[in-house]
Design a protein around this motif. Structure first.
Motif, PDB file in Angstrom:
ATOM      1  N   THR A  69      -0.788   0.113 -10.181  1.00 43.72           N
ATOM      2  CA  THR A  69      -1.714  -0.351  -9.091  1.00 43.72           C
ATOM      3  C   THR A  69      -2.442  -1.720  -9.365  1.00 43.72           C
ATOM      4  O   THR A  69      -2.545  -2.158 -10.717  1.00 43.72           O
ATOM      5  CB  THR A  69      -2.689   0.478  -8.690  1.00 43.72           C
ATOM      6  OG1 THR A  69      -3.753   0.592  -9.628  1.00 43.72           O
ATOM      7  CG2 THR A  69      -2.030   1.907  -8.639  1.00 43.72           C
ATOM      8  N   ARG A 111       0.880  -1.262  -0.062  1.00 46.52           N
ATOM      9  CA  ARG A 111      -0.066   0.011   0.067  1.00 46.52           C
ATOM     10  C   ARG A 111       0.938   1.298  -0.037  1.00 46.52           C
ATOM     11  O   ARG A 111       1.666   1.354   0.991  1.00 46.52           O
ATOM     12  CB  ARG A 111      -0.849   0.043   1.185  1.00 46.52           C
ATOM     13  CG  ARG A 111      -1.894   1.313   1.118  1.00 46.52           C
ATOM     14  CD  ARG A 111      -2.689   1.304   2.512  1.00 46.52           C
ATOM     15  NE  ARG A 111      -3.363   2.539   2.600  1.00 46.52           N
ATOM     16  CZ  ARG A 111      -4.114   2.901   3.172  1.00 46.52           C
ATOM     17  NH1 ARG A 111      -4.524   2.257   4.441  1.00 46.52           N
ATOM     18  NH2 ARG A 111      -4.961   4.182   3.296  1.00 46.52           N
ATOM     19  N   GLU A 129      -9.068   6.798  -4.775  1.00 48.73           N
ATOM     20  CA  GLU A 129      -9.766   5.822  -4.793  1.00 48.73           C
ATOM     21  C   GLU A 129     -10.951   5.182  -3.886  1.00 48.73           C
ATOM     22  O   GLU A 129     -11.665   4.311  -4.063  1.00 48.73           O
ATOM     23  CB  GLU A 129      -8.589   4.643  -4.207  1.00 48.73           C
ATOM     24  CG  GLU A 129      -7.119   4.481  -4.865  1.00 48.73           C
ATOM     25  CD  GLU A 129      -7.524   3.648  -6.350  1.00 48.73           C
ATOM     26  OE1 GLU A 129      -8.342   3.096  -6.487  1.00 48.73           O
ATOM     27  OE2 GLU A 129      -6.757   4.186  -7.121  1.00 48.73           O
ATOM     28  N   LYS A 146      -5.240  -3.420  -2.726  1.00 43.81           N
ATOM     29  CA  LYS A 146      -4.843  -1.988  -2.207  1.00 43.81           C
ATOM     30  C   LYS A 146      -3.254  -1.865  -2.563  1.00 43.81           C
ATOM     31  O   LYS A 146      -3.052  -0.571  -2.474  1.00 43.81           O
ATOM     32  CB  LYS A 146      -5.037  -1.770  -0.634  1.00 43.81           C
ATOM     33  CG  LYS A 146      -6.440  -1.752  -0.322  1.00 43.81           C
ATOM     34  CD  LYS A 146      -6.329  -1.884   1.365  1.00 43.81           C
ATOM     35  CE  LYS A 146      -7.772  -1.733   1.821  1.00 43.81           C
ATOM     36  NZ  LYS A 146      -8.383  -0.212   1.760  1.00 43.81           N
ATOM     37  N   SER A 191      -2.760   4.345  -2.762  1.00 42.34           N
ATOM     38  CA  SER A 191      -3.648   3.441  -3.292  1.00 42.34           C
ATOM     39  C   SER A 191      -4.490   2.600  -2.601  1.00 42.34           C
ATOM     40  O   SER A 191      -5.048   1.684  -3.222  1.00 42.34           O
ATOM     41  CB  SER A 191      -2.178   2.302  -3.862  1.00 42.34           C
ATOM     42  OG  SER A 191      -1.632   1.774  -2.670  1.00 42.34           O
ATOM     43  N   GLY A 192      -4.368   2.704  -1.327  1.00 45.27           N
ATOM     44  CA  GLY A 192      -5.594   1.920  -0.550  1.00 45.27           C
ATOM     45  C   GLY A 192      -6.299   2.649   0.468  1.00 45.27           C
ATOM     46  O   GLY A 192      -6.746   2.246   1.465  1.00 45.27           O
TER      47      GLY A 192
END
Length: 391
Positions: free
Chosen positions: A157, A109, A264, A138, A126-127
């Motif tokens: 990702t 992550r 996200e 994630k 990313s998470g």
């Protein structure tokens, strides 16, 4: 001899500026403040997966092979509602390699990812979606390599979003200071065909007059919706203070830092302007005695105010914690986010971890997600004593 020294110093500064730099970064994360355990960790807690509730037990040993370091999770899930089956997973939590900030990679992550000056991708996480528990969806991979004056970065990702950046340092532009010229491209295939940008590119220049203390920069970014924006500003670090001040000129439907810490969570973001507009960004973070840290990020566009306020502390009264409040760009179902993580360090084998995540749909309507778990520091585990050995 002095010219050679200035040239080496200038190139060292250029490498730092070409990297995916972070200045006055918010929000904060618990991992930013806690001391790492050389032996790894473990714990027990609750997890919510695919609408099922589970009791979760885990061990997170650390691995180190030469310059490569990482962690992986050994997880056992036992259903607490009787409607699912138990299962076991092995998940690499993070792994990374760095050689003098010039070559390396990291996987897991990823947070605080900025490509370029941040007008396209700034402080990306990313998470950020879903519960705080790490799952493979994630994860992201970031690799980077420096070849003489050229720097290359690549991001991918688990969801399929990817970004690339190239930067080149032109030596001795002003009193031995290098001029860094860069280009960035980011694409999210999952938004293709929706009423939202799916990609964008940017070009930027940066002039680090005093290295980390003072860098002037400018960046142009264009989204695939044909919306564009220009940002010009200064940023730097001085003692315990990180700062950034930036002026922005944006087209009606442009979304600055479109790929950011709340991206996200999903949904199209917009400032809903009818014509070209301008505004500014200001951010700062400072630490006190290297134990407490506070940060604020503020954006102002006519009648629109966007803000992130963060606070965190290292071990104090046997606790480590972070609190973040973020009011992002308008997104369906997301008005603001309040996130708190507190680690209570016990004197026994287990520590306690508490998480509260509140997502506001309006100013008064919100959804709460709670988490509580036990975490074990493997360095406190006397294996010999448990096995009855005399050591």
């Amino acid at each position: 001899m002095m010219s050679s020294l200035f040239k080496k110093l200038g190139m060292a500064v250029a490498v730092m500026v070409m990297a995916s730099s972070v200045h006055a970064q918010t929000p904060f994360y618990l991992s930013d403040f806690e001391s790492s355990s050389s032996g790894g960790s473990g714990g027990f807690g609750m997890a919510r997966i695919n609408n099922g509730s589970y009791l979760k037990g885990s061990l997170t040993p650390k691995l180190s092979v030469g310059p490569i370091n990482g962690e992986f999770d050994l997880n056992m899930y036992l259903p607490s509602d009787g409607s699912s089956q138990s299962f076991f997973t092995v998940v690499f939590h993070n792994v990374g390699l760095d050689i003098n900030r010039q070559y390396g990679f990291k996987w897991g992550r990823l947070t605080h990812i900025t490509l370029g000056q941040g007008l396209l991708m700034g402080n990306y996480d990313s998470g950020s979606s879903g519960p705080s528990e790490f799952t493979p969806d994630k994860a992201a991979f970031l690799g980077y390599v420096t070849l003489a004056n050229l720097r290359l970065d690549a991001l991918m990702t688990a969801r399929g979003l990817y970004g690339v950046r190239t930067a080149y340092a032109v030596n001795n532009v002003v009193f031995g200071t290098p001029l860094v010229v860069g280009g960035t491209y980011v694409k999210d295939p999952n938004t293709t065909g929706l009423n939202a940008p799916s990609s964008g590119y940017g070009a930027d220049v940066a002039l680090p007059f005093m290295g980390d203390i003072f860098t002037a920069y400018s960046e142009y970014t264009r989204l695939d919706t044909e919306a564009d924006g220009i940002a010009t500003g200064v940023r730097g670090s001085l003692l315990s203070l990180d700062y950034r001040l930036e002026y922005r000129d944006l087209s009606a439907s442009f979304i600055p830092s479109y790929f950011n810490s709340t991206y996200e969570l999903g949904g199209a973001r917009s400032l809903a302007k009818s014509s070209r507009f301008s505004g500014f960004l200001g951010s700062a973070s400072a630490s006190l005695f290297d134990y407490f840290k506070a940060g604020v990020r503020y954006e102002k566009y006519d009648t629109t105010d966007l803000v992130t306020v963060s606070g965190g502390w290292k071990r104090f009264q046997d606790t480590v914690g972070v609190i973040n409040y973020t009011r992002p760009f308008n997104a369906p179902g997301v008005y603001a986010l309040l996130d708190m993580d507190v680690l209570y360090i016990n004197q026994s084998l287990f520590d306690y971890v508490i998480n509260l995540k509140r997502q506001y749909q309006t100013e008064t309507v919100y959804t709460d997600t709670y988490g509580f778990g036990l975490r074990m520091d493997l360095t406190r585990l006397n294996v010999g004593k448990l096995l009855g050995l005399p050591f």
